[in-house]
Structures are given as C-alpha cells and as structure tokens.
Design an enzyme around this catalytic site. Sequence first.
Site, mmCIF file in Angstrom:
data_model
loop_
_atom_site.group_PDB
_atom_site.id
_atom_site.type_symbol
_atom_site.label_atom_id
_atom_site.label_comp_id
_atom_site.label_asym_id
_atom_site.label_seq_id
_atom_site.Cartn_x
_atom_site.Cartn_y
_atom_site.Cartn_z
ATOM 1 N N ASP A 261 -1.362 -7.271 -22.008
ATOM 2 C CA ASP A 261 -0.489 -6.189 -22.504
ATOM 3 C C ASP A 261 -1.017 -4.850 -21.987
ATOM 4 O O ASP A 261 -0.265 -4.041 -21.427
ATOM 5 C CB ASP A 261 -0.462 -6.147 -24.040
ATOM 6 N N GLY B 167 -0.418 -19.766 -12.807
ATOM 7 C CA GLY B 167 -0.146 -18.361 -12.479
ATOM 8 C C GLY B 167 0.736 -17.792 -13.569
ATOM 9 O O GLY B 167 0.252 -17.375 -14.630
ATOM 10 N N SER B 168 2.068 -17.859 -13.351
ATOM 11 C CA SER B 168 2.983 -17.414 -14.409
ATOM 12 C C SER B 168 2.811 -18.254 -15.673
ATOM 13 O O SER B 168 2.888 -17.750 -16.791
ATOM 14 C CB SER B 168 4.436 -17.514 -13.920
ATOM 15 N N THR C 115 4.824 -11.291 -13.121
ATOM 16 C CA THR C 115 5.932 -10.899 -12.251
ATOM 17 C C THR C 115 7.017 -10.185 -13.080
ATOM 18 O O THR C 115 7.022 -10.245 -14.320
ATOM 19 C CB THR C 115 6.581 -12.150 -11.630
ATOM 20 N N GLN D 80 24.367 15.030 1.250
ATOM 21 C CA GLN D 80 24.466 14.424 -0.086
ATOM 22 C C GLN D 80 23.847 13.016 -0.130
ATOM 23 O O GLN D 80 23.291 12.612 -1.160
ATOM 24 C CB GLN D 80 25.933 14.370 -0.527
ATOM 25 N N GLU E 292 -5.166 -19.543 -11.939
ATOM 26 C CA GLU E 292 -5.674 -20.716 -11.205
ATOM 27 C C GLU E 292 -4.591 -21.157 -10.237
ATOM 28 O O GLU E 292 -3.423 -20.759 -10.365
ATOM 29 C CB GLU E 292 -5.970 -21.857 -12.189
ATOM 30 N N PRO E 293 -4.955 -22.041 -9.287
ATOM 31 C CA PRO E 293 -3.937 -22.501 -8.331
ATOM 32 C C PRO E 293 -2.683 -23.046 -9.030
ATOM 33 O O PRO E 293 -1.572 -22.823 -8.546
ATOM 34 C CB PRO E 293 -4.678 -23.592 -7.547
ATOM 35 N N GLU F 99 -0.337 -9.351 -12.716
ATOM 36 C CA GLU F 99 -0.314 -9.110 -14.167
ATOM 37 C C GLU F 99 1.058 -9.421 -14.768
ATOM 38 O O GLU F 99 1.518 -8.778 -15.712
ATOM 39 C CB GLU F 99 -0.827 -7.708 -14.493
HETATM 40 N N1 CAA Z 1 -0.735 -10.893 -27.769
HETATM 41 C C1 CAA Z 1 -1.259 -11.779 -28.640
HETATM 42 N N2 CAA Z 1 -0.856 -13.078 -28.709
HETATM 43 C C2 CAA Z 1 0.114 -13.478 -27.878
HETATM 44 C C3 CAA Z 1 0.704 -12.615 -26.946
HETATM 45 C C4 CAA Z 1 0.250 -11.262 -26.909
HETATM 46 N N3 CAA Z 1 0.765 -10.385 -26.058
HETATM 47 N N4 CAA Z 1 1.634 -13.280 -26.233
HETATM 48 C C5 CAA Z 1 1.633 -14.532 -26.697
HETATM 49 N N5 CAA Z 1 0.721 -14.644 -27.712
HETATM 50 C C6 CAA Z 1 0.440 -15.839 -28.504
HETATM 51 C C7 CAA Z 1 1.716 -16.359 -29.166
HETATM 52 O O1 CAA Z 1 1.920 -15.747 -30.398
HETATM 53 C C8 CAA Z 1 1.436 -17.843 -29.289
HETATM 54 O O2 CAA Z 1 0.613 -18.065 -30.417
HETATM 55 P P1 CAA Z 1 0.663 -19.474 -31.250
HETATM 56 O O3 CAA Z 1 0.033 -20.498 -30.386
HETATM 57 O O4 CAA Z 1 -0.130 -19.175 -32.484
HETATM 58 O O5 CAA Z 1 2.114 -19.757 -31.509
HETATM 59 C C9 CAA Z 1 0.597 -18.141 -28.057
HETATM 60 O O6 CAA Z 1 0.034 -16.882 -27.627
HETATM 61 C C10 CAA Z 1 1.407 -18.733 -26.935
HETATM 62 O O7 CAA Z 1 2.483 -17.863 -26.644
HETATM 63 P P2 CAA Z 1 3.750 -18.340 -25.849
HETATM 64 O O8 CAA Z 1 4.295 -19.583 -26.507
HETATM 65 O O9 CAA Z 1 4.644 -17.182 -25.680
HETATM 66 O O10 CAA Z 1 3.054 -18.793 -24.461
HETATM 67 P P3 CAA Z 1 3.696 -19.341 -23.123
HETATM 68 O O11 CAA Z 1 2.864 -20.463 -22.650
HETATM 69 O O12 CAA Z 1 5.169 -19.537 -23.272
HETATM 70 O O13 CAA Z 1 3.424 -18.120 -22.104
HETATM 71 C C11 CAA Z 1 3.903 -16.059 -20.999
HETATM 72 C C12 CAA Z 1 3.914 -16.843 -22.309
HETATM 73 C C13 CAA Z 1 4.392 -14.650 -21.369
HETATM 74 C C14 CAA Z 1 4.804 -16.658 -19.941
HETATM 75 C C15 CAA Z 1 2.438 -15.980 -20.480
HETATM 76 O O14 CAA Z 1 2.013 -17.235 -19.990
HETATM 77 C C16 CAA Z 1 2.271 -14.940 -19.373
HETATM 78 O O15 CAA Z 1 2.088 -13.762 -19.653
HETATM 79 N N6 CAA Z 1 2.283 -15.382 -18.086
HETATM 80 C C17 CAA Z 1 1.977 -14.474 -16.971
HETATM 81 C C18 CAA Z 1 0.492 -14.453 -16.727
HETATM 82 C C19 CAA Z 1 0.064 -13.251 -15.964
HETATM 83 O O16 CAA Z 1 0.521 -12.136 -16.177
HETATM 84 N N7 CAA Z 1 -0.902 -13.451 -15.057
HETATM 85 C C20 CAA Z 1 -1.492 -12.396 -14.326
HETATM 86 C C21 CAA Z 1 -2.993 -12.608 -14.272
HETATM 87 S S1 CAA Z 1 -4.022 -11.206 -14.023
HETATM 88 C C22 CAA Z 1 -3.825 -10.783 -12.406
HETATM 89 O O17 CAA Z 1 -2.743 -10.476 -12.021
HETATM 90 C C23 CAA Z 1 -4.989 -10.799 -11.472
HETATM 91 C C24 CAA Z 1 -5.706 -9.554 -11.337
HETATM 92 O O18 CAA Z 1 -6.894 -9.588 -11.100
HETATM 93 C C25 CAA Z 1 -5.028 -8.235 -11.409
#
Ligand code: CAA
Length: 378
Positions: A239, A130-131, A364, A278, A126-127, A362
């Site tokens: 993931d 993101g991260s 940064t 080289q 969303e706006p 997906e």
């Molecule tokens: N699998 C399962 N559960 C997970 C997980 C995973 N990989 N990662 C985190 N969780 C769970 C945690 O265990 C935690 O659970 P509890 O609430 O039970 O404790 C919960 O999720 C929250 O985890 P965090 O406290 O780690 O969450 P956070 O708010 O600190 O965020 C972050 C972590 C890694 C920064 C995450 O917000 C993130 O990945 N941000 C980046 C987002 C992203 O990649 N966006 C891209 C969008 S898609 C795209 O690019 C568009 C497209 O169309 C291609």
Amino acid sequence: MFDLSDDLVAVRDMARDFARSEVLPGASARDRSHAFPAELVARLAELGLLGVFIPTEYGGSGLDILAYVLALEEICYADAGVGVIMSVQNSLASWPILAFGTEAQKRAYLPRMASGAAIGCYALTEPAAGSDAGAQRTRATKTATGWRLDGTKMWITNGPQAAIAVTYGNLDVEARHRGVCAFIVESSFPGFQVGKVEEKMGIRCSSTSELIYDGMEVPAENLLGEERGGFKIAMATLDGGRIGIAAQALGIAQRALDLAVAHARGRTTFGKSIADHQAIQWKIADMKTRIESARLLTWRAAWMKGAGQRASLECSMAKLAASETANFCAYEAVQIFGGYGYSVEYEVERLYRDARITTLYEGTSEIQRLVISKSVLG
Ligand code: CAA
C-alpha cells in the site's frame, strides 16, 4: 488540505534543489552506463532522504509520509532510477520493520538503513508469484535455531546492493497466503546469493536482480511480525510502496510536461510557435489536468497512510492514476518533440522508457483496478 505547510514546502524545496543541481546533470549518462549511483545514494542519506519517516530515535528524519512523497517526486523529476532506490529503501524495506518489527529489530536495522550504511530491498516476487503474490513457493522451514529458507525471488529492486532483504517465505505452500511468513534477512547470512541481474528498458541506474536462498539459516529473532502473518505485512507494505511509485510517476510526468512546454514555446511551424497551435494546447491541457488530479490522489493517500489509516483503495487509485498519467505525458511529450523525441539525445526519450515500469511494478494497473473494484463492489 489544499496547501502545504511551511515545513513541507521546505522539505520539497530542499529535495528540488538537490535533484536539479546534483541528480539531473548525470541522469542521461547513468541511463547509458547503467551504473549504480553510490555517491548520490550517500548524498540522499546525508540529506535524510533514506529514512524520511523513520523516527529520529532510530536515526531517521522523523518526518511524515507526505514529506516523503514530496521529496521523492522531486528526485524522480531528475532521475526516476535514483528515485526508485530511495523509494524501495523507505517504503518497502524500512517501513515494514518500523510498522511490524520488535524494538530490538528496529534498533538493529533502522539506523543502518536511514544512514545508508545498509541498502534494503523487498523480496516478494517469484517466477510463479508476481501478480498472484499469494502463490509464494519459497519454503520457510522451522529449525532448532530458527528458520531455513529455500527458493528464488526475482525482479528485486536494489537486490545486488542490498544488505537487508525483507523476505517472504511460505511455511505451508498448500495454505497459500495463510502460510506466508516475513523475515529480515541479511545478505551476509550463509546461503544467500544474488542471481541474474536484469538489463532493463528504463530506470537503468537502479539494479534489479534475482535473489537465491539456498538453505539459508535465519535466526528465530529475525521473523518479522507473527508466524503466518507475512502476507498481510507484504500487502500493507505494498500500500505504502504504491504511494512511492505514484510519486515517482508524478516526477516523470511533471518533467515530461515541463520539457514539452519549453519545446512548444521554442519550436516554430507554419509561421508560428507550435504552442499557438490548438493541437498542442490541448495536449498540454490534458497533461496538466491529469498530473494535478493524480497529485491530489497521491497526497491524500500519503496523508491517510501517515495517519495510520488503512488506505489500500486510496493507494491503488493514486498509483493507477499517476502511473497511467506518467505514460500518457511521456507519450505526448515525445509526440510534441516529433522526430527529436525519438532521439536518445533528448530527455523525453528516456522519460518514455522510464515511465513504462510505473504501470508494472508494485502491482500492475490491472491489479490496482482489482483492488479498487473490490473495495467498491465488495
Ligand atoms: N493490508 C492488509 N491486509 C491485506 C491487504 C492490505 N492492503 N490486502 C489484502 N489483505 C489481507 C486480506 O484481508 C486477506 O486476509 P484474510 O486471509 O484474513 O482473509 C488476505 O490479505 C488475502 O487477501 P486477498 O484474498 O485479497 O488476496 P489475493 O490472493 O486475492 O491477492 C492481490 C490480492 C491484491 C491480487 C495481491 O496478491 C497483490 O497485491 N498482487 C500484486 C503483487 C504486487 O504488487 N507485487 C509487486 C512486488 S514489489 C515489486 O514490484 C518489486 C520491487 O522491488 C519494486
């Protein structure tokens, strides 16, 4: 695992033949026209590449995630724009339905996605989220018949074409990620609208847009997974998505290396081939070493995810290594081409722009480092 099975080699070779004969020839024209490659997407479906790891009982190819990664690298070698359409369809739209959907949801949606009848997308960003994906503000409100969604998503790959959008809404914005729910949304549901379509630096034949949800009614049976369980679905999906972007980055990097090698062999300066200098040899060595390292990380992450293991660390390491490698290799390829590399007539110019997205979407590189360091440090 230091060699591929005969079955995996067959999948890779099939994708390679298709990519080099049918995808590569039009890549430059599509980059300039920004035209969505509907005919190529239909061919991807025919070849089973839109549902690589969807089981055959749901209309897919029934292969594993490693097969998907091998095929995707080949498609991206030819055109990373076509590749990201395939990647989003498999990793971000189909996988969460396969992993978390009910039997009825799987039967309703997966065959349409594997056959290409329905393009899918993943609507998380969303706006202001993101991260910080937990800051979801799209409101999910309960109604008598299910749910209502109100909000705006952005940077959604496949957004303009999507018939199915795995969408994240928040039941309780104050609770941040603990209020997030996942929904399977059809673009035909009233209240759904495609917003601004982005004009991008690279991967231009894929479409990226806003999605607007204006009081959109979602039937109760379209909740994906548990109420308030959406954030974990989003993260587990990412993931796998990160393995897909790692494969995309590898395709770009390998193409940059192959073009650089061919140019280095053919170009002469100071009375000898530049491949005999080289300065160029070291660049080629670094490119090759980084590609091979990133590929092993990517294959291992794919194997672990396919085996049902939690592989957040491995997926983030693969994505970080491969995306930084793609940017490095595209940069060095342009450098080896010299002034020619700056001309739109040479493919390395497009690779340089296409590579740039891989350290951004997906998650940064900074977010990957955050996931990796959290895993190491606790
Ligand atoms: N699998 C399962 N559960 C997970 C997980 C995973 N990989 N990662 C985190 N969780 C769970 C945690 O265990 C935690 O659970 P509890 O609430 O039970 O404790 C919960 O999720 C929250 O985890 P965090 O406290 O780690 O969450 P956070 O708010 O600190 O965020 C972050 C972590 C890694 C920064 C995450 O917000 C993130 O990945 N941000 C980046 C987002 C992203 O990649 N966006 C891209 C969008 S898609 C795209 O690019 C568009 C497209 O169309 C291609």
